[in-house]
Design a protein around this motif. Structure first.
Motif, mmCIF file in Angstrom:
data_model
loop_
_atom_site.group_PDB
_atom_site.id
_atom_site.type_symbol
_atom_site.label_atom_id
_atom_site.label_comp_id
_atom_site.label_asym_id
_atom_site.label_seq_id
_atom_site.Cartn_x
_atom_site.Cartn_y
_atom_site.Cartn_z
ATOM 1 N N ASP A 60 0.834 -1.200 0.000
ATOM 2 C CA ASP A 60 0.000 0.000 0.000
ATOM 3 C C ASP A 60 0.869 1.251 0.000
ATOM 4 N N ILE A 61 2.064 1.126 0.596
ATOM 5 C CA ILE A 61 3.054 2.203 0.595
ATOM 6 C C ILE A 61 4.163 1.810 -0.373
ATOM 7 N N VAL A 62 4.516 2.724 -1.269
ATOM 8 C CA VAL A 62 5.590 2.479 -2.227
ATOM 9 C C VAL A 62 6.708 3.481 -1.947
ATOM 10 N N ILE A 63 7.864 2.972 -1.536
ATOM 11 C CA ILE A 63 9.011 3.829 -1.246
ATOM 12 C C ILE A 63 9.906 3.864 -2.484
ATOM 13 N N VAL A 64 10.045 5.043 -3.065
ATOM 14 C CA VAL A 64 10.893 5.202 -4.244
ATOM 15 C C VAL A 64 12.296 5.570 -3.753
ATOM 16 N N LEU A 82 0.682 2.580 -10.030
ATOM 17 C CA LEU A 82 0.770 3.257 -8.730
ATOM 18 C C LEU A 82 -0.564 3.853 -8.288
ATOM 19 N N ALA A 83 -1.613 3.595 -9.026
ATOM 20 C CA ALA A 83 -2.927 4.135 -8.669
ATOM 21 C C ALA A 83 -3.327 3.706 -7.265
ATOM 22 N N GLY A 84 -3.777 4.660 -6.476
ATOM 23 C CA GLY A 84 -4.230 4.382 -5.126
ATOM 24 C C GLY A 84 -3.134 4.174 -4.100
ATOM 25 N N LYS A 85 -1.886 4.262 -4.513
ATOM 26 C CA LYS A 85 -0.767 4.010 -3.607
ATOM 27 C C LYS A 85 -0.338 5.293 -2.882
ATOM 28 N N VAL A 86 0.261 5.113 -1.724
ATOM 29 C CA VAL A 86 0.950 6.198 -1.033
ATOM 30 C C VAL A 86 2.426 6.079 -1.393
ATOM 31 N N ILE A 87 2.953 7.089 -2.043
ATOM 32 C CA ILE A 87 4.330 7.057 -2.542
ATOM 33 C C ILE A 87 5.212 7.910 -1.641
ATOM 34 N N ILE A 88 6.233 7.288 -1.062
ATOM 35 C CA ILE A 88 7.210 8.045 -0.267
ATOM 36 C C ILE A 88 8.432 8.296 -1.142
ATOM 37 N N GLU A 89 8.753 9.563 -1.343
ATOM 38 C CA GLU A 89 9.886 9.969 -2.180
ATOM 39 C C GLU A 89 11.003 10.469 -1.264
ATOM 40 N N ILE A 90 12.194 9.862 -1.352
ATOM 41 C CA ILE A 90 13.218 10.086 -0.332
ATOM 42 C C ILE A 90 14.485 10.752 -0.850
ATOM 43 N N SER A 91 14.513 11.160 -2.106
ATOM 44 C CA SER A 91 15.787 11.572 -2.704
ATOM 45 C C SER A 91 16.244 12.962 -2.280
ATOM 46 N N ASN A 92 17.538 13.217 -2.477
ATOM 47 C CA ASN A 92 18.134 14.541 -2.319
ATOM 48 C C ASN A 92 18.737 14.966 -3.648
ATOM 49 N N ALA A 149 -3.912 14.335 3.947
ATOM 50 C CA ALA A 149 -3.816 14.059 5.378
ATOM 51 C C ALA A 149 -3.874 12.560 5.679
ATOM 52 N N GLN A 150 -4.727 11.834 4.964
ATOM 53 C CA GLN A 150 -4.832 10.389 5.204
ATOM 54 C C GLN A 150 -3.543 9.688 4.815
ATOM 55 N N ALA A 151 -2.946 10.098 3.689
ATOM 56 C CA ALA A 151 -1.685 9.494 3.257
ATOM 57 C C ALA A 151 -0.592 9.763 4.283
ATOM 58 N N LYS A 152 -0.559 10.976 4.815
ATOM 59 C CA LYS A 152 0.459 11.289 5.818
ATOM 60 C C LYS A 152 0.238 10.484 7.101
#
Length: 207
Positions: A60-64, A82-92, A149-152
């Protein structure tokens, strides 16, 4: 606990994956090199699995967990997967000398990824202000930014499962400033404060 898919097989993918498994989360690893992804899943243990590159992630959570210049193309490549997914983007997105941002204007990689992600997906910036060796120790503050807010709330629950404290910086527009904080962290490291942990203070002092 959460179900997590990690796109990437590098050091941050390994570190976050290990913390996720230890926190009781279900983990899937996805990489262009399927054999490398399978090796990482095996190393993580805890029933971690391997997904096919470009397929619908199981989590349900996709960490890129990719270098910044690969994030937007990969999110676009996955597209409706990625439809409906919560995507965490971590890059610098560091410039060549790591004393500024590589992109121009008041934007962020997370904001640019959100533009190409499906409308039903939610992008959250996070984990970019923590050095890997500090992240491995756990108990860090994890700054996040996102518009949903729900994704967070979902991301915050995941962060808590790692034994860390989520810190909500606001909407996705704040991802630009979190990327700037990544540059600040690099500056601190260059001047002997490479073990900064926002929850615990300085954990490593220069000799």
């Amino acid at each position: 606990m959460s179900s997590i898919s990690i796109i990437g097989t590098g050091n941050m993918a390994r570190t976050i994956g290990a913390l996720a498994v230890a926190g009781g989360n279900t983990v899937e690893v996805m990489g262009r090199d399927h054999a490398k992804a399978a090796d990482l899943a095996k190393a993580l243990g805890g029933g971690a699995t391997t997904g096919e590159w470009g397929a619908v992630p199981a989590g349900d959570i996709v960490i890129v967990a990719l270098l910044f210049d690969s994030v937007v193309p990969v999110v676009a490549h996955y597209g409706d997967a990625l439809a409906g997914k919560v995507i965490i983007e971590i890059s610098n997105p560091f410039n060549a000398t790591a004393d500024g941002l590589a992109h121009r204007g008041v934007t962020s990689i997370a904001q640019e990824a959100a533009k190409v992600a499906p409308a039903s997906a939610s992008v959250v910036k996070g984990f970019n202000t923590i050095f890997r060796h500090v992240l491995e120790q756990g108990r860090s503050d994890v700054f996040i930014a996102g518009d949903d807010a729900q994704a967070k709330a979902i991301v915050e629950a995941f962060i808590k499962s790692l034994g860390m404290r989520p810190m909500d910086a606001g909407g996705l527009v704040m991802a630009h400033w979190l990327e700037g904080a990544g540059v600040l962290t690099m500056g601190l490291a260059r001047h002997g404060v490479g073990g900064w942990n926002f929850a615990l203070g300085v954990t490593e002092l220069p000799a």
